[in-house]
Design an enzyme around this catalytic site. Structure first.
Site, PDB file in Angstrom:
ATOM      1  CB  THR A 246      -0.876  -0.002   1.255  1.00 45.61           C
ATOM      2  OG1 THR A 246      -1.545  -1.249   1.331  1.00 45.61           O
ATOM      3  CG2 THR A 246      -1.886   1.114   1.242  1.00 45.61           C
TER       4      THR A 246
ATOM      5  N   GLY B 253       2.592  -2.618   8.299  1.00 46.84           N
ATOM      6  CA  GLY B 253       2.793  -3.149   9.649  1.00 46.84           C
ATOM      7  C   GLY B 253       4.200  -3.667   9.858  1.00 46.84           C
TER       8      GLY B 253
ATOM      9  CD  GLU C 110     -27.553  16.139  30.178  1.00 42.72           C
ATOM     10  OE1 GLU C 110     -28.632  16.295  30.773  1.00 42.72           O
ATOM     11  OE2 GLU C 110     -26.459  16.420  30.674  1.00 42.72           O
TER      12      GLU C 110
END
Lengths: 667, 667
Positions: free
Chosen positions: B152, B191, B425
């Site tokens: 890549t 990696g 909330e």
């Protein structure tokens, strides 16, 4: 690191530059950005933003360049420096509410005075008497008192009536005693409490002469004004890292019979008369609670203790996912079997497969039916299964309520580490084109009258032969019909896509959404079919006792019917089912399955056999000691609690004491 | 922090203990967990897990207790220590593939040898000649070569044919020259490259005598075996923090005319003949690529440069969200106007409202129609709007492909910080009960024949008066009919829920899913209605030019029709629309709107006027300098790149050099 070499500095991106592309984009549109922005924000609002941005950008402390790198303690330290400086700017620049709001939006991270500046001040202002305004509000507005709003407890989130912290009136010396009787009474998630606050607005159950009067607000002094150490009988700390919001010191707070004076109970609406020792009722009960309005309206059954798994809204989110774990396990095993069986054949066919290349984009697949089938189905399943898992992790995290957001839930980090799976080894959206391309090709051969050579062409041929008569699948009564309905819908969508492509000559790009739906439909069919077949296999019934096998059948039906209901419109449109069947599927079949599976949920999860050590989750513990574990990690393991801050905005010091390095060296 | 006091240590959770609840759960089910676990994992698999778990738990380096607290560099350091120890255990315990897989699952974090142990070894094994196995595989298997798989690039994710890194054959000295001609040629996401690898399997475009032969794999020496510093002409580093996966050193890599020998090109299938200087073709082209199979099948239009926004699959994910920003802006303004107008009236009615309390859970609402309406609608809108925003952030992040996963996208931290909004909330699921309760009550008054007093009772009354005739809304031709279809569906679901509750006497809990759907339907109606009304307002047409106003109408239709299509089954079932209308809505109306709005996407986003400084995003930059910014942050700002590791498993040192503290003190 080494200096960046000159040749790297000179490199430019290839192709059209991003700046050129954006210029093109902007040139191609006649939207008057300035006009529209003024319409959305008003001219004044935009000028305000520009003005404030300039101030913030000129201050070194607001530089964002290290934000993405820093760990928890560093981020908190930087946030504290920013909060102090921002408070100084409020004063110096005379910023009002709108300016402060804009500045906070631009800084874009929660700052440690956040709850002091909002809920603490509001509570005193709205619920305090004039005398209390004098005593508490003034020093709070001057940041001498730094406060927080301590309502939520470790064991009680939205259920305010269940709060356990008590405030008992002492008629003898006209004081209240604040006490935390249980570990679950610990205040929890309280913003600005963990390291910052020296006072807290504490919601506690008022008790007078043994009688409970419900939750009331008390202003309590919790840390020494000079040393910033917790006062006697007060145990405070930061609750630990979270999925986000790590620049805020959300904290915990426990009291061990701490006495506070009569004036501490905010008394604008209700109070204790120190002369009569009687409770003075508010004129209107709704005025007391303010933020608690919501709870008063909750139906009775919510108010008692109820395990979240008994809520159908929780069941419908979690139990289909539990069913999906089994569905995908069986599908994985089925795919491996298919792969092994075809492996030799695929190798033999590989040579011939390569000869059919060179046609249009859809025709470039190998001619080996088995290889193509396996390739297409595994593309579709990779996309669907990894998306289901990633989204399922988020569903599980949210189903844990607030605690799911704590890092200690373990789910946030699993989600974050798992996410790349949806992108790598083929982007989950891109991959669906592979499935569609294969199905279109298969449909063309079927249309030509070729005999089915595998399951895919078989279901396409069946649809073609029956589409005029229509289908009448007994999805609620017959499991094989349920599988057949999934096949039918996939076949229908295939021929629809083929019509768009081959007859209407629509472009590939214009059909990507249809292809995505088609791939999902086909993959869901594969999962339902594999699950069904696994349950028919003799090996399954020989390894599982009849009760467990029966439960597996229910999980199969839950997965299939819940999926069918979620994709209802495709099932209608294809005439695989009727509207009435879908209505029944949801309102009776699925709800009944949830009820039947519910009692077995824990054991079904147990069977996956995840060791606690692997999950490293306070919430997922096999022994259920959830609160003990959350508290232990927050209180004993959390390095932020080894730091004593200097919380006052005009003091330049950030930390008064930092024992965190000492901890680090111990590891 | 101070020692935990004794009184805190003695506290127990209140109520039934988690351990008791889980015991109860397990007692209530007869699932044989052991049998089912054996069926899922096999007995051998479970024994293996127990055995390996015991080994890992006994090693201090695998202790997980600080995992959730550590920053990036610390996490990487710990992961490196674990990776080394794990490798030692492989050898010591003689663990095979299954044991290694189990150990990695139990440790549950990506470790820095990850890509060395998978893709690097596999690539050499599968694509290398016997000579290359001898030269590269042996030292790699011994962890002398630490490798990665560099495919890549910064500018090229799934499009392998677009790789820019070149490997040019030099006939003179029989070498290849590796070169990165552009910044976008930088290998990215690789990696085990950032800090660990001393070798890389690099995919590069082979060029012989000026002719390109496509991507081929080369084994390249990138860091000195002793100093672990990058070799001359090689620029490497870690790409920076990510949403997850921070224990892995995903890296970047650039070459400046680096010469490598002939043996570096993995030549099992194709090669360059050093004698003839000719390319030697593989017997079957599909064998070359291995992992690249996918790309070969991509249709032609994907192969050129194409902005992702031109993909309809991206448009359908992003443009309805863009429409939603406007829809919710107008709804917010509409709600504020309603609030202001009713404010006085609400105060007057408050006293009388409090008198109607005390009935069943559904009847506890205030009697003021206006207050109740505002309360219910704001509950529903809070739930829908905050869920839409949270999910929308994830959709945007994923639409950025791999780069969305980098912290530098800025979307991950926005998502993480925004998430509590869905819980606090009022939990988004719990809140929907408020809406349902109000609508049931309103429906009862309408059924009694009371005159409508507000919009809610008006749409319920209209439905009641017309339900027998059915509706015939021209959703594709008339905007007000489109709004009416949303009103119709909400009214239909209200009366369905009322039937379940009042006639069939079903329990509140059994209807939570119906209530959730009902609340969503009502809130979607409110948004569609507010958007529609805002576009009719004279102030809107006076402030916006006709083109922009026309575009706003298209955004209105996109939001409404896309929502209608997503919730299609409820629209069918209520007979608000026909199946044919839904089909047309999807296949023509929505697709046409995407096409019309597409050219204005950038300017419409510009109009929201977010300063770059606020978003702090490499991808969201106003000037489009995306790659430059990603590279700058990774290369110059990233503290992990100030650390030189000792990557060899048998060496006890982790870091050889750590300049990160120096950087820290500079801030």
């Amino acid at each position: 690191m080494s200096q960046i070499p000159q040749w790297v500095r000179e490199l430019k991106p290839s192709g059209p530059q991003g700046s050129e592309l954006l210029k093109q984009e902007r040139d191609n549109s006649n939207v008057n950005v300035d006009q529209l922005a003024n319409f959305l924000h008003t001219k004044e609002g935009r000028q305000r933003q520009t003005r404030i941005l300039k101030v913030l950008q000129s201050e070194k402390v607001f530089d964002k360049s290290q934000n993405y790198f820093a760990g928890r303690t560093d981020r908190f330290e930087t946030a504290l420096a920013r909060a102090k400086r921002l408070r100084q700017l409020y004063v110096k620049e005379n910023w009002g509410d709108q300016e402060r709001y804009t500045a906070n939006m631009l800084i874009s991270e929660p700052l440690p005075y956040g709850l002091h500046e909002s809920m603490f001040l509001i509570t005193i202002r709205d619920q305090g008497s004039p005398e209390q305004h004098q005593k508490f509000l003034k020093p709070a507005e001057n940041y001498e008192y730094i406060g927080c709003y301590a309502q939520t407890e470790l064991g009680h989130g939205s259920n305010v009536r269940g709060l356990e912290t008590t405030a008992t009136w002492n008629p003898d010396d006209k004081t209240f005693t604040l006490h935390s009787p249980y570990l679950t009474s610990s205040k929890w998630w309280i913003g600005s409490l963990g390291r910052m606050a020296n006072h807290a607005a504490v919601m506690a159950q008022l008790i007078i002469a043994g009688k409970k009067y419900g939750p009331h607000p008390f202003i309590v002094h919790i840390r020494d004004m000079k040393t910033h150490q917790p006062l006697e009988g007060v145990h405070i700390g930061d609750i630990g890292p979270k999925f986000g919001y790590n620049t805020m010191d959300n904290g915990f707070l426990l009291f061990n019979n701490v006495k506070i004076p009569h004036i501490s109970m905010l008394s604008r609406f209700s109070s204790v008369d120190p002369k009569t020792n009687q409770y003075v009722r508010p004129s209107s009960p709704s005025l007391v609670y303010g933020t608690l309005t919501w709870d008063r309206d909750a139906p009775e059954w919510e108010k008692g203790e109820n395990q979240v798994l008994n809520y159908t809204m929780v069941q419908i989110r979690l139990l289909p996912l539990l069913a999906a774990t089994f569905a995908m396990h069986f599908t994985g095993k089925g795919m491996m079997a298919l792969y092994d069986a075809n492996n030799r054949k695929i190798r033999q066919n590989k040579e011939s497969a390569n000869q059919s290349r060179g046609a249009g984009p859809e025709e470039t697949e190998s001619s080996s039916d088995l290889l193509s089938d396996l390739h297409a189905i595994s593309c579709g399943l990779k996309s669907l299964a990894s998306s289901t898992a990633a989204e399922g992790l988020e569903v599980c995290r949210r189903a844990c309520g607030g605690h799911g957001y704590s890092s200690f839930s373990g789910i946030g980090s699993y989600y974050a580490d798992y996410l790349p799976t949806a992108t790598w080894e083929g982007d989950n959206y891109m991959l669906t084109q592979q499935v569609a391309r294969y199905l279109l090709k298969a449909a063309r051969t079927v249309l030509k009258g070729n005999e089915p050579t595998n399951d895919t062409t078989a279901i396409l041929a069946y649809f073609l032969s029956r589409q005029d008569q229509g289908a009448a699948f007994d999805i609620l009564g017959d499991d094989s019909d349920l599988v057949a309905a999934f096949a039918w819908r996939s076949a229908y969508l295939t021929f629809e896509a083929l019509k768009h492509r081959d007859e209407q000559k629509r472009s590939w790009n214009s059909l990507l959404v249809d292809f995505y739906q088609l791939s999902k439909a086909m993959s869901q069919y594969m999962i339902v079919k594999n699950f069904y077949e696994a349950l028919q296999a003799p090996s399954t019934s020989s390894e599982l006792d009849p009760e467990t096998l029966g439960l597996m059948h229910k999980l199969f039906r839950l997965y299939a019917l819940h999926t069918l209901e979620s994709e209802a419109s495709e099932f209608y449109t294809s005439s695989a089912v009727t509207v009435r069947q879908i209505q029944l599927a949801r309102s009776s079949a699925v709800m009944k399955l949830l009820e039947d599976i519910r009692p077995h949920a824990v054991r079904l999860v147990d069977a996956w056999d995840f060791p606690d050590w692997q999950l490293d989750s306070s919430l997922g513990r096999h022994d259920g000691k959830v609160y003990e574990d959350m508290f232990y990690r927050a209180s004993e393991l959390n390095p932020l609690n080894r730091i004593t801050v200097d919380p006052y905005p005009d003091s330049p010091t950030l930390f008064r004491k930092d024992e965190s390095k000492e901890l680090k060296s111990k590891l």
